[in-house]
Design a protein around this motif. Sequence first.
Motif, PDB file in Angstrom:
ATOM      1  N   GLN A  98     -25.312   6.400  29.114  1.00  0.00           N
ATOM      2  CA  GLN A  98     -25.694   5.220  29.877  1.00  0.00           C
ATOM      3  C   GLN A  98     -25.344   5.490  31.334  1.00  0.00           C
ATOM      4  N   GLU A  99     -26.106   4.933  32.266  1.00  0.00           N
ATOM      5  CA  GLU A  99     -25.994   5.331  33.669  1.00  0.00           C
ATOM      6  C   GLU A  99     -24.695   4.923  34.338  1.00  0.00           C
ATOM      7  N   ASN A 100     -23.949   3.977  33.767  1.00  0.00           N
ATOM      8  CA  ASN A 100     -22.660   3.592  34.348  1.00  0.00           C
ATOM      9  C   ASN A 100     -21.484   4.203  33.598  1.00  0.00           C
ATOM     10  N   ILE A 101     -21.765   5.244  32.831  1.00  0.00           N
ATOM     11  CA  ILE A 101     -20.745   6.025  32.138  1.00  0.00           C
ATOM     12  C   ILE A 101     -20.869   7.473  32.617  1.00  0.00           C
ATOM     13  N   VAL A 102     -19.751   8.080  33.001  1.00  0.00           N
ATOM     14  CA  VAL A 102     -19.803   9.486  33.406  1.00  0.00           C
ATOM     15  C   VAL A 102     -20.310  10.313  32.227  1.00  0.00           C
ATOM     16  N   PRO A 103     -21.398  11.077  32.411  1.00  0.00           N
ATOM     17  CA  PRO A 103     -21.933  11.836  31.274  1.00  0.00           C
ATOM     18  C   PRO A 103     -21.101  13.080  30.969  1.00  0.00           C
ATOM     19  N   LEU A 104     -20.948  13.377  29.694  1.00  0.00           N
ATOM     20  CA  LEU A 104     -20.325  14.630  29.272  1.00  0.00           C
ATOM     21  C   LEU A 104     -21.427  15.685  29.207  1.00  0.00           C
ATOM     22  N   LEU A 105     -21.338  16.696  30.055  1.00  0.00           N
ATOM     23  CA  LEU A 105     -22.370  17.733  30.101  1.00  0.00           C
ATOM     24  C   LEU A 105     -22.188  18.771  29.009  1.00  0.00           C
ATOM     25  N   GLY A 106     -20.937  19.011  28.626  1.00  0.00           N
ATOM     26  CA  GLY A 106     -20.671  20.018  27.604  1.00  0.00           C
ATOM     27  C   GLY A 106     -19.205  20.409  27.614  1.00  0.00           C
ATOM     28  N   VAL A 107     -18.899  21.544  27.005  1.00  0.00           N
ATOM     29  CA  VAL A 107     -17.517  22.021  26.917  1.00  0.00           C
ATOM     30  C   VAL A 107     -17.437  23.467  27.390  1.00  0.00           C
ATOM     31  N   ALA A 108     -16.212  23.898  27.681  1.00  0.00           N
ATOM     32  CA  ALA A 108     -15.948  25.290  28.048  1.00  0.00           C
ATOM     33  C   ALA A 108     -14.803  25.800  27.182  1.00  0.00           C
ATOM     34  N   ARG A 109     -14.987  26.968  26.627  1.00  0.00           N
ATOM     35  CA  ARG A 109     -14.000  27.522  25.686  1.00  0.00           C
ATOM     36  C   ARG A 109     -12.944  28.366  26.410  1.00  0.00           C
ATOM     37  N   ASN A 110     -11.691  28.256  25.898  1.00  0.00           N
ATOM     38  CA  ASN A 110     -10.593  29.104  26.358  1.00  0.00           C
ATOM     39  C   ASN A 110     -10.411  29.041  27.878  1.00  0.00           C
ATOM     40  N   LEU A 111     -10.346  27.836  28.406  1.00  0.00           N
ATOM     41  CA  LEU A 111     -10.268  27.680  29.849  1.00  0.00           C
ATOM     42  C   LEU A 111      -9.085  26.791  30.232  1.00  0.00           C
ATOM     43  N   TYR A 112      -7.918  27.407  30.435  1.00  0.00           N
ATOM     44  CA  TYR A 112      -6.725  26.727  30.938  1.00  0.00           C
ATOM     45  C   TYR A 112      -6.363  25.486  30.119  1.00  0.00           C
ATOM     46  N   SER A 113      -6.621  25.506  28.832  1.00  0.00           N
ATOM     47  CA  SER A 113      -6.384  24.324  28.024  1.00  0.00           C
ATOM     48  C   SER A 113      -5.511  24.661  26.826  1.00  0.00           C
ATOM     49  N   VAL A 114      -4.959  23.631  26.208  1.00  0.00           N
ATOM     50  CA  VAL A 114      -4.162  23.815  25.001  1.00  0.00           C
ATOM     51  C   VAL A 114      -5.031  24.478  23.939  1.00  0.00           C
ATOM     52  N   SER A 115      -4.443  25.387  23.194  1.00  0.00           N
ATOM     53  CA  SER A 115      -5.175  26.102  22.156  1.00  0.00           C
ATOM     54  C   SER A 115      -5.816  25.122  21.174  1.00  0.00           C
TER      55      SER A 115
END
Length: 528
Positions: free
Chosen positions: A308-325
């Motif tokens: 919806q236009e007043n919700i920030v859209p989730l474009l996708g994900v990125a693997r193994n990028l500075y995040s918890v395993s």
Amino acid sequence: MTPQRILREINLRMKLDHTNIIRLLGTTREFRGGSFPSFVFPWMPSGDLHCYIAYHGAGIETSIKLSLVDQVRDIASGVTYLHKLHVVHGNLESKNVLIGPENRAYLTGFSLSTDLDTSQILGTPEPGGVRFAAPECFVDEERNNSLPIINSDIYSMGCVLFHVFSGCLPWHDSKSSDIINELRQRRMPSRPGGGGIDDFLWNFITRCCSFTPRDRPSATQILEFFEHQYKPSKINISPDNLTKMLCNIPPNPTVSGGFADIRRCMLKRDGRTTQVAVKSIRPQGDVPAQKLCEGYLRELKIWARLMQENIVPLLGVARNLYSVSGCDALVCPWMENGTLAKYLSGHPTMELRQKLKLLCDVATGLRYLHSQHVVHGDLTNNNILVDVNGRAVVADFGLSFQISELTGSYPVTGAAQWMAPELVQAFKPSIHSDMYSFGSIMNYVISGELPFAHEPAVFAAFHKGKAPYTIRGNDVSQEHWKFSQRCWEPFNSDDGTSSRPSAEEACGFLRKELEFMIAIGPHLSESL
């Protein structure tokens, strides 16, 4: 608008007679001094298609999705009729489609239409809404003074399909000047995430938006596609893996929050390079990785299905990028205007009308969340962002919940000044607690003052039953103050109810306020 142009539009409208074309009932000179005639049409209680999509998003629920398909058939039927009469609509966009009884769609907005049989162009031969206009309107210098073409309506129809099934405007993350530049480089809007548009439908939209006008399907073929070929499929909400499309990822966070780090980098996709934000879940001391992943998966599950236009859209994900395993990083558009707090501080002389527009955006986003049975749970001035077009969008669903899953214990946000007092008493987040927060957002946007600004201990103020604001600010009207106060009504701990207004009521109230200000004019409205 000249008398000749008005007469031409009246003549064209009187010529049109179709189920899916708004019917001209007549004219009147009773408005605006009677200098020019005003058109009289049947009242459409559901407003235009743009508003309808803002309410329903991309129609996750099957019944809504089928209703949207019916409306698309109506639009295609109306366009087919126009083209058989050799009429180019010339300004086909979501705002020029009205939704009538039984959710039927009706075409309107013929001020830029062209009757090819008489070579009469009602308006100047320029495109209508830039986000829906065909590329030849901007890139074909030889056609600047020639008649529009029927195929341009087909491109616009493709953009309407994009809007209907994704829940987002085409080019929602671009300014008008940037859109024209993208079109000149033969680029179309990137395919939206969220699964609202499957491969079969996307390929058809791509055909409608072909940069070669003769390769686009006819309006009749669009109608046939939705009558006999396209059936809404089960929505796939698996986010795209964007890992290999990200570049210039900084090693250090651009922004850090309580639970995550945000990095600004570039996304190269569909021939376009855009700025994005990459959100990585950060380790939290002794908190087990499994518990962090549970929260991440809940956010991913909820965010991925919101379109919806007043919700920030989730474009996708990125693997193994500075995040918890086990927790992929989440990728969304980068909002250059930043948070609502930053945007307001950078525009200290913002007019009241624009403030009300921002609030209407927030209320619309919140209404959509609640219609999808989602509680935000953490609505603050830093979890509302402002996009490149000045539209407010709700963000950060780390503490959001499906109402059906509200069991067990939940973390309380650190932004205590914005949250409803019942959350401190171990009550679960609810649509009522969201509306309490919205009341504070509303007063903050209009007055510029933070809630509990003069209270050294917010939790103590909660226990004393104090409201976030005790005195009406100088810039807050009596009506706005009353509505905010309604949002802070007590929560009934016995049955879990409250007399606080709904997000639906907030949308209605703010829309009426905006319409009133437009009607009385900008100078008078700012003096009220």
